[in-house]
Design an enzyme around this catalytic site. Structure first.
Site, PDB file in Angstrom:
ATOM      1  N   LYS A  97      -1.115   5.242   8.371  1.00 20.56           N
ATOM      2  CA  LYS A  97      -0.419   5.253   7.083  1.00 20.56           C
ATOM      3  C   LYS A  97      -1.405   5.356   5.925  1.00 20.56           C
ATOM      4  O   LYS A  97      -1.261   6.193   5.031  1.00 20.56           O
ATOM      5  CB  LYS A  97       0.420   3.984   6.929  1.00 20.56           C
ATOM      6  CG  LYS A  97       1.023   3.812   5.543  1.00 20.56           C
ATOM      7  CD  LYS A  97       1.570   2.419   5.325  1.00 20.56           C
ATOM      8  CE  LYS A  97       1.924   2.197   3.856  1.00 20.56           C
ATOM      9  NZ  LYS A  97       2.377   0.811   3.577  1.00 20.56           N
ATOM     10  N   THR A 133       0.870  -1.184   0.000  1.00 20.48           N
ATOM     11  CA  THR A 133       0.000   0.000   0.000  1.00 20.48           C
ATOM     12  C   THR A 133       0.900   1.224   0.000  1.00 20.48           C
ATOM     13  O   THR A 133       1.582   1.505   0.992  1.00 20.48           O
ATOM     14  CB  THR A 133      -0.915   0.000   1.227  1.00 20.48           C
ATOM     15  OG1 THR A 133      -1.798  -1.127   1.146  1.00 20.48           O
ATOM     16  CG2 THR A 133      -1.744   1.275   1.280  1.00 20.48           C
ATOM     17  N   LYS A 163      -7.661   1.689  -2.959  1.00 23.03           N
ATOM     18  CA  LYS A 163      -7.307   1.374  -1.570  1.00 23.03           C
ATOM     19  C   LYS A 163      -7.371   2.622  -0.699  1.00 23.03           C
ATOM     20  O   LYS A 163      -7.880   2.583   0.437  1.00 23.03           O
ATOM     21  CB  LYS A 163      -5.902   0.767  -1.528  1.00 23.03           C
ATOM     22  CG  LYS A 163      -5.356   0.462  -0.129  1.00 23.03           C
ATOM     23  CD  LYS A 163      -6.085  -0.684   0.531  1.00 23.03           C
ATOM     24  CE  LYS A 163      -5.585  -0.977   1.936  1.00 23.03           C
ATOM     25  NZ  LYS A 163      -4.274  -1.621   1.975  1.00 23.03           N
TER      26      LYS A 163
END
Length: 296
Positions: free
Chosen positions: A241, A94, A166
């Protein structure tokens, strides 16, 4: 069955690589940690990332951040140069959309960004969701490989589209989890039981994944981290994050996302208070005023 090189054997990467090997694929793994490579006994231990890539039809990375992804693929002795000309290259990390697109362009070949949703439990169970960006033909070739690690594999568009999906998904997840937690905290203050709120909200307009699958209080959903003292799962530090990446993407797109920004602020506070290794649903502790750290 395919020959697969897999680089990055952390909490997510190791079970993903194991599932590939258990599905019958020939897997070569590499990680800077020898101990991490030992977690995938079913695979061949490569001597370097380039060694893992050589001779493989599919080469996969699962790394912490964009700088690691760029270095692994494009740095000295990088995997893009080592991989076979017709191999499909996949990054399941990611990272930010810009780096994903930049690496794909610099590789100059079939490259897919394929971040995942589902956390460690999903990686172990092989039930991850893959959000994939890149060429349609490469996606069609890679879909069976991804299917050995996940339950849902979605082609979202061109390069960087998987990372974009995402970022949007996890921003929404962070917002919905905080809202679900606040509803339970309010219910507690009003004398309403967890079971009563769950029974009502799960069958009405408050229904959402954060409630019915990942309920932040113990009891109503026995499999949720709330029933094991908020052991992750998906750690709050990782949520910081991911929501941070969504805010970076929003800024680059010239867009304000006030709920996303507020969710990031709250999760940062939770992590700074000691909740970084706690499941992200454990933010309910902070919202109650109990502090962030697990009790055991």
């Amino acid at each position: 069955m395919a020959r697969i090189g897999f680089v990055g054997l952390g909490n997510m990467g190791a079970p993903m690589a194991r599932n590939l090997a258990r599905a019958g694929h020939e897997v070569a793994v590499f990680d800077l940690s020898v101990e991490a490579m030992g977690r995938v006994e079913e695979a061949r231990r490569a001597t370097s990332a380039a060694d893992a890539a050589q001779g493989a039809g599919f080469v996969i990375t699962m790394l912490p951040a964009g700088k690691h992804v760029r270095e692994a693929w494009l740095g000295e002795g990088g995997m893009a140069a080592a991989a076979e000309p017709d191999a499909v290259l996949l990054d399941c990390s990611t990272i930010d959309v810009g780096t994903a697109r930049g690496v794909a362009e610099a590789c100059g070949r079939a490259f897919l960004d394929a971040p995942v949703s589902g956390g460690v439990m999903g990686a172990e169970a092989g039930t991850l969701t893959f959000m994939v960006g890149g060429p349609a033909e490469a996606f069609r070739r890679a879909e069976p490989v991804l299917g050995a690690m996940g339950r849902s594999v979605v082609h979202c568009g061109g390069a960087g589209a998987g990372q974009a999906a995402k970022a949007c998904n996890n921003m929404l997840l962070a917002i919905s989890m905080i809202g679900t937690c606040e509803a339970f905290v309010l219910a507690e203050r009003l004398g309403l039981s967890h079971e009563a709120l769950f029974e009502v909200a799960s069958k009405s307009s408050g229904q959402c994944w954060s409630l019915t699958t990942y309920c932040p209080v113990p009891g109503p959903v026995p499999g949720s981290p709330a029933n094991r003292d908020y052991r992750p799962g998906f750690a709050a530090a990782l949520m910081v994050k991911d929501v941070g990446l969504s805010q970076q993407a929003a800024s680059e797109a010239g867009l304000e996302t006030p709920m996303g920004a507020r969710a990031l602020d709250l999760y940062r506070r939770f992590v700074e208070a000691g909740g970084g290794e706690t499941d992200f649903s454990g933010i309910i502790r902070m919202l109650r005023g109990e502090g962030a750290a697990p009790t055991s």
